[in-house]
Design an enzyme around this catalytic site. Structure first.
Site, short mmCIF file in Angstrom:
data_model
loop_
_atom_site.label_atom_id
_atom_site.label_comp_id
_atom_site.label_asym_id
_atom_site.label_seq_id
_atom_site.Cartn_x
_atom_site.Cartn_y
_atom_site.Cartn_z
N HIS A 158 -32.07 63.62 7.20
CA HIS A 158 -30.92 62.94 6.59
C HIS A 158 -29.67 63.54 7.22
O HIS A 158 -29.46 64.75 7.16
CB HIS A 158 -30.92 63.15 5.08
CG HIS A 158 -29.80 62.43 4.38
ND1 HIS A 158 -29.96 61.19 3.81
CD2 HIS A 158 -28.50 62.76 4.20
CE1 HIS A 158 -28.82 60.79 3.30
NE2 HIS A 158 -27.91 61.74 3.52
N CYS A 188 -33.41 67.25 -1.06
CA CYS A 188 -32.75 66.80 -2.28
C CYS A 188 -31.50 67.63 -2.56
O CYS A 188 -31.56 68.86 -2.64
CB CYS A 188 -33.70 66.88 -3.48
SG CYS A 188 -32.94 66.35 -5.03
N ARG A 201 -31.33 53.41 0.35
CA ARG A 201 -30.53 52.51 -0.48
C ARG A 201 -30.24 51.19 0.23
O ARG A 201 -30.11 50.14 -0.42
CB ARG A 201 -29.23 53.20 -0.89
CG ARG A 201 -29.42 54.40 -1.81
CD ARG A 201 -28.12 55.15 -2.03
NE ARG A 201 -27.61 55.71 -0.79
CZ ARG A 201 -26.35 56.12 -0.60
NH1 ARG A 201 -25.48 56.00 -1.59
NH2 ARG A 201 -25.97 56.63 0.55
#
Length: 303
Positions: free
Chosen positions: A161, A91, A217
């Site tokens: 990520h 995060c 997303r």
């Protein structure tokens, strides 16, 4: 995906198909043992065998930096019998990093090793322990150190990520840099980041060398994306087929979300859907100033 992809949207998106597994929003762990009701509030699927209504397993995700506290909470969470538990080292939010959570820990591979090892010891062997990371905090100098620490501590899967914390969510995603992680550890590595289309998925696989992908997303914007990536569907889900799912979503929002936030949740999803659906763009524009849930439902679903 804090504030967006909660259990309601997980339910609806997994009904479309193509999803093998979901990971929940992070559950913040600071300095206390959380009651089970906190876990089931954020991950209500734990009350139904840890799966969505479509039968897709959901792995709750923990975030924090206190080794012992994370282990104790993981043990309590494991009593609810999830298939797996994920640990958040990715995060990038400033408020999270400021309190030593998420991506800030990527500068401390030793601490990450301690966290993963403690959680692995605390939960039964049949509960998978995985981790989500970025390529680094401000740079990529410790990418491989972090990945090796997760593996050495007993983690069985890493989602990477393909950006640093400093990169935020700005394009591009550096999928090619995941290849070194995949080569460095003998466990499953999953590529993530900036996968909005089938073409992006192909490039992510090619450049990272990873077979498995995590969609975020992109799946919210195009609910049929996972099916198309898997080759099970050739075209996007038609708007007319998506509308009934949106109605299921909004019915659940109205049943569980405070009235003042209900309209915002629907418009938030419409905002993402605009990327793939002209109909969503028209609906978002028409409903932009409408905030009463009954009126929103009447105008969007009664036609």
């Amino acid at each position: 995906m804090e504030g967006l992809l909660d259990h309601i949207l997980r339910d609806v998106l997994t009904r479309v198909g193509g999803v093998d597994r979901c990971v929940s929003e992070f559950i913040r762990v600071t300095d206390q043992l959380l009651p089970s009701r906190v876990f089931t509030r954020i991950v209500p699927e734990l009350k139904t065998g840890g799966r969505t209504a479509a039968g897709v397993p959901v792995h709750p995700q923990l975030l924090g930096s206190d080794v012992q506290c994370l282990a104790e909470n993981a043990a309590r969470l494991a009593e609810l019998r999830p298939e797996g538990i994920d640990l958040n080292f990715g995060c990038p939010a400033k408020c999270v990093n400021r309190h030593r959570g998420g991506a800030v820990l990527l500068d401390e591979p030793e601490l990450i090793h301690a966290i993963v090892a403690a959680v692995r010891r605390a939960v039964p062997a049949d509960v998978m322990v995985s981790a989500k990371m970025r390529l680094g905090y401000m740079d990529t100098s410790k990418t491989l150190d972090v990945a090796r620490a997760i593996h050495a501590a007993g983690g069985s899967e890493i989602v990477v990520h393909a950006r640093t914390k400093a990169d935020g969510y700005k394009p591009p995603a550096y999928w090619e840099r995941i290849a070194a992680v995949r080569e460095a550890v003998p466990i499953t590595v999953v590529a993530n980041g900036e996968i909005w289309t089938v073409e992006h998925a192909g490039l992510a696989r090619e450049r990272s060398g990873c077979e498995h992908l995590m969609l975020g997303r992109g799946m919210v914007a195009d609910p049929g994306l996972a099916l198309r990536v898997a080759g099970a569907r050739a075209t996007p889900v038609p708007w007319r087929e998506l509308l009934p799912l949106m109605q299921i979503f909004f019915d659940q929002v109205r049943a569980t979300v405070a009235p003042r936030h209900q309209g915002g949740r629907l418009k938030q999803w419409l905002h993402y859907l605009k990327r793939a659906y002209p109909e969503a763009e028209a609906a978002h524009a028409a409903l932009r100033t409408v905030n009463v849930a009954d009126e929103l439902a009447r105008r969007l679903f009664a036609e």
